[in-house]
Write an enzyme that holds these catalytic residues in place. Sequence first.
Site, PDB file in Angstrom:
ATOM      1  N   GLY A  39      38.409 -17.279   4.860  1.00 47.33           N
ATOM      2  CA  GLY A  39      38.292 -18.381   5.388  1.00 47.33           C
ATOM      3  C   GLY A  39      36.836 -18.938   5.466  1.00 47.33           C
ATOM      4  N   LYS A  40      36.108 -17.672   6.071  1.00 45.98           N
ATOM      5  CA  LYS A  40      34.781 -17.773   6.155  1.00 45.98           C
ATOM      6  C   LYS A  40      33.883 -17.769   5.010  1.00 45.98           C
ATOM      7  CE  LYS A  40      34.430 -15.855  11.095  1.00 45.98           C
ATOM      8  NZ  LYS A  40      33.856 -14.650  12.005  1.00 45.98           N
ATOM      9  N   ASP A  55      29.052 -14.086  15.036  1.00 40.57           N
ATOM     10  CA  ASP A  55      29.884 -13.484  16.159  1.00 40.57           C
ATOM     11  C   ASP A  55      30.093 -14.907  16.760  1.00 40.57           C
ATOM     12  OD1 ASP A  55      31.411 -11.611  17.065  1.00 40.57           O
ATOM     13  OD2 ASP A  55      30.090 -11.465  18.828  1.00 40.57           O
ATOM     14  N   PHE A  75      42.889 -21.970  14.494  1.00 39.54           N
ATOM     15  CA  PHE A  75      43.171 -20.506  14.866  1.00 39.54           C
ATOM     16  C   PHE A  75      42.601 -20.359  16.276  1.00 39.54           C
ATOM     17  CE2 PHE A  75      39.194 -18.366  14.930  1.00 39.54           C
ATOM     18  CZ  PHE A  75      38.220 -19.452  14.095  1.00 39.54           C
ATOM     19  N   GLY A  76      42.696 -19.069  17.023  1.00 36.96           N
ATOM     20  CA  GLY A  76      42.068 -18.660  18.179  1.00 36.96           C
ATOM     21  C   GLY A  76      42.590 -19.659  19.128  1.00 36.96           C
ATOM     22  N   ASP A  82      42.063 -22.906  19.283  1.00 37.75           N
ATOM     23  CA  ASP A  82      41.969 -24.219  19.008  1.00 37.75           C
ATOM     24  C   ASP A  82      42.881 -25.352  19.621  1.00 37.75           C
ATOM     25  OD1 ASP A  82      39.762 -24.174  17.368  1.00 37.75           O
ATOM     26  OD2 ASP A  82      40.953 -23.823  15.407  1.00 37.75           O
ATOM     27  N   ARG A 102      30.289 -23.234  14.658  1.00 42.96           N
ATOM     28  CA  ARG A 102      30.067 -22.654  13.355  1.00 42.96           C
ATOM     29  C   ARG A 102      29.331 -23.207  12.451  1.00 42.96           C
ATOM     30  NH1 ARG A 102      34.797 -21.161  12.966  1.00 42.96           N
ATOM     31  NH2 ARG A 102      34.573 -19.353  14.211  1.00 42.96           N
TER      32      ARG A 102
END
Length: 201
Positions: free
Chosen positions: A12-13, A69, A152-153, A155, A182
């Site tokens: 994804g990144k 990070d 994710f995470g 969110d 990001r």
Amino acid sequence: MKRLYLATSNPGKVREISELLARFDVAVLPRSSDIAAPVETGVTLTENAIIKANYDFEFVEGSAVLADDSGLFVDILDGSPGVYSSSFGGVEGDDKRNRAALIEGLNGVGVDFSTARFMCLMALKGSSGRIATFEGVVEGKVFTFERGTHGFGYDSMFIPDEGDGRTFGEMESFEKSTISHRSRALSKLIEAISEDPSILS
Ligand code: IMP
């Protein structure tokens, strides 16, 4: 064409960063699958991003490396989970446990929400070994409820101040990208490369 290796194997990144850097004369490449991830021993996002950039630089034969990070910093919890966001629930990368631990943390201090921010730190190590860092921040509030299934995470627990009251989990990824920590760090990186492409060298 110059090569820019990403210090991540997260597809994804890799996709997101490749799309945003498409207009530059640079080939964006993921971390090779035979390279183990480094141990992130830093106590700040900056330290961890630099640890990853330095580690991956050893494998890329003089190409540039971009490491990032990120984490969620909750005011009522004195900045936790912060740099430890991905293992807050005790198991690295277990988003569900991490969210449960955060809800428990908020309940533990007797609140059902707190001001908070997502932060992202990107470290670019040019092929000469010079490092430049870029920070992105999105302010908001984190709640003990969860809403939305996107992302994710954390969110589904986070409502950005600049939004319309929806959590990040209720937004489409392109909507989140307009204000996310990001994309903001990446915008600063892109601005820096536009002004001085030699930072990749
Ligand atoms: P990473 O450093 O980008 O891998 O992120 C570390 C941890 O921070 C993730 O495992 C998530 O728990 C949290 N995190 C970072 N960015 C986000 C985001 O955009 N949404 C939700 N959680 C995030």
